[in-house]
Scaffold this motif. Structure first.
Motif, PDB file in Angstrom:
ATOM      1  N   GLY A  19       0.541  -1.339  -0.199  1.00 16.04           N
ATOM      2  CA  GLY A  19       0.211  -0.214  -0.532  1.00 16.04           C
ATOM      3  C   GLY A  19       0.841   1.211  -0.209  1.00 16.04           C
ATOM      4  O   GLY A  19       0.597   2.492  -0.690  1.00 16.04           O
ATOM      5  N   ILE A  20       1.976   1.140   0.660  1.00 18.01           N
ATOM      6  CA  ILE A  20       2.708   2.800   0.521  1.00 18.01           C
ATOM      7  C   ILE A  20       3.514   3.253  -1.075  1.00 18.01           C
ATOM      8  O   ILE A  20       4.064   3.864  -1.155  1.00 18.01           O
ATOM      9  N   ALA A  21       3.910   1.628  -1.235  1.00 20.43           N
ATOM     10  CA  ALA A  21       4.659   1.793  -2.158  1.00 20.43           C
ATOM     11  C   ALA A  21       3.623   2.055  -2.797  1.00 20.43           C
ATOM     12  O   ALA A  21       3.814   2.939  -4.268  1.00 20.43           O
ATOM     13  N   ARG A  22       2.717   2.089  -3.825  1.00 21.21           N
ATOM     14  CA  ARG A  22       0.875   2.279  -5.229  1.00 21.21           C
ATOM     15  C   ARG A  22       1.645   4.028  -3.997  1.00 21.21           C
ATOM     16  O   ARG A  22       1.397   4.965  -4.687  1.00 21.21           O
ATOM     17  N   PRO A  63       5.711   3.118 -16.248  1.00 22.51           N
ATOM     18  CA  PRO A  63       7.340   3.939 -17.061  1.00 22.51           C
ATOM     19  C   PRO A  63       8.370   3.998 -15.408  1.00 22.51           C
ATOM     20  O   PRO A  63       9.911   3.647 -15.913  1.00 22.51           O
ATOM     21  N   LYS A  64       7.673   4.310 -14.474  1.00 25.57           N
ATOM     22  CA  LYS A  64       8.562   4.116 -13.610  1.00 25.57           C
ATOM     23  C   LYS A  64       8.691   2.733 -12.367  1.00 25.57           C
ATOM     24  O   LYS A  64       8.035   2.425 -11.843  1.00 25.57           O
ATOM     25  N   PRO A  65       9.747   2.432 -12.476  1.00 26.26           N
ATOM     26  CA  PRO A  65      10.410   1.657 -11.406  1.00 26.26           C
ATOM     27  C   PRO A  65      10.505   2.296 -10.005  1.00 26.26           C
ATOM     28  O   PRO A  65      10.069   2.916  -9.572  1.00 26.26           O
ATOM     29  N   ILE A  66      10.150   0.896  -8.578  1.00 24.99           N
ATOM     30  CA  ILE A  66      10.347   0.742  -7.422  1.00 24.99           C
ATOM     31  C   ILE A  66      10.949   0.311  -7.113  1.00 24.99           C
ATOM     32  O   ILE A  66      12.648   0.082  -7.728  1.00 24.99           O
ATOM     33  N   HIS A  67      12.387   1.288  -6.256  1.00 24.99           N
ATOM     34  CA  HIS A  67      13.946   1.488  -5.488  1.00 24.99           C
ATOM     35  C   HIS A  67      12.994   0.938  -4.589  1.00 24.99           C
ATOM     36  O   HIS A  67      12.694   1.128  -3.635  1.00 24.99           O
ATOM     37  N   LEU A  68      14.371  -0.782  -4.048  1.00 21.42           N
ATOM     38  CA  LEU A  68      14.545  -0.474  -2.779  1.00 21.42           C
ATOM     39  C   LEU A  68      15.768  -1.248  -2.144  1.00 21.42           C
ATOM     40  O   LEU A  68      16.760  -0.576  -2.864  1.00 21.42           O
TER      41      LEU A  68
END
Length: 314
Positions: A85-88, A270-275
């Motif tokens: 949820g927070i990632a979104r 188009p943009k990724p998530i960064h971990l």
């Protein structure tokens, strides 16, 4: 990663957390003691106080909009559902995310509660494993007009309603018919989500470094309908051709109803998530631990007996 003072870290609490709950405040205290600026997401506050710009002792509470603008990193305490949820909420902000496992399995929240200090500080100061993962973007159209659009880090699921029967779907990829499907549902998963619902429906595990979309039928009427992995560049269009109370679910947290004739268009965002993972992070070790690979039935029973959350243990 920056090592200077003044780096701003946002702290997010598990869903339903209270101000009196200690885990997020312990994390905030640890960050402050190590010279980080700290913003605590105001989701921990009662709704009546969210707009008061409150300051409680050393903590500055901030809205998600303020965090998007000011935070350099986000630390999420909770389970994988909280993380999703927070990632979104932080999508497109490109703020790196770090997860502290307060849930069960913890595929995404990989710092254990008993290892926050010093692992969290080591991770923030550069001794970390960096990773980028893809989102899915889904749009629902009715009579050619957009009705809703959302993103998903794990999966987008089209499923039948509670009244019974199956859902009928026409699935096209890049303008070409792939198949007409009659099933209980259809899962469209990222590599991240390949260890979630897609795995339980006999889909393959995709390493998160792969760029692709997995399509997994759920209890298909034709047993020859099997999972398939598609390139990340694919444009997928699904038309609902039959079924009652059909739903479209984004990470199983956002739900929309669709009708016969509606279309769902899905592609990689188009943009990724960064971990940021801890310095000793190992993807295959994580799979062995969470999925109990390499364990005999006897070992599996002895390891998990009496444990509330085996994800907290090596």
């Amino acid at each position: 990663m920056p090592k200077k003072q003044g780096v701003c870290v946002a702290v997010f609490a598990k869903h339903g957390a209270r101000v009196s709950q200690t885990i997020w405040s312990d994390v905030a205290d640890l960050l402050i003691a190590n010279q980080f600026k700290v913003l605590v997401c105001d989701s921990v506050l009662p709704k009546s106080k969210k707009n008061d710009n409150l300051r409680c002792q050393k903590y500055t509470f901030a809205s998600i909009e303020q965090i998007r603008s000011n935070a350099d990193y986000a630390v999420i305490t909770g389970g994988d559902g909280t993380f999703l949820g927070i990632a979104r909420d932080l999508a497109e902000s490109e703020i790196p995310l770090i997860g502290i496992n307060q849930g069960r399995l913890g595929f995404l929240t990989d710092i254990r509660l008993d290892d926050i200090d010093p692992t969290l500080i080591e991770t923030l100061r550069g001794d970390s494993v960096k990773e980028s993962r893809q989102y899915l973007h889904g749009q629902i159209l009715r009579n050619g007009e957009p009705m809703a659009e959302h993103i998903a880090l794990n999966d987008i699921v089209i499923s039948r309603g509670i009244v019974g029967g199956m859902v009928d779907l026409k699935v096209e990829v890049d303008g070409r018919l792939m198949y007409n499907l009659r099933a209980d549902g259809l899962i469209l998963s990222t590599p991240t989500g390949s260890t979630a619902y897609a795995l339980s429906a006999d889909g393959p595990i995709l390493h998160p470094s792969l760029a692709g979309i997995v399509i997994v039928p759920v209890a298909p009427h034709a047993l020859t309908n099997r999972p398939i992995a598609l390139p990340a560049s694919s444009n997928i269009e699904i038309t609902v051709t039959g079924g009652k109370q059909t739903g479209v679910h984004f990470d199983m947290q956002i739900n929309d109803r669709v009708r016969v004739g509606d279309q769902i268009r899905i592609q990689v965002a188009p943009k990724p998530i960064h971990l940021l993972h801890p310095p000793r992070y190992d993807y295959f070790a994580m799979l062995r631990q969470k999925l109990h690979w390499s364990a005999s039935p006897t070992e599996l029973a002895s390891r998990t007996r009496g444990l509330r959350d085996s994800g907290h243990h090596a």
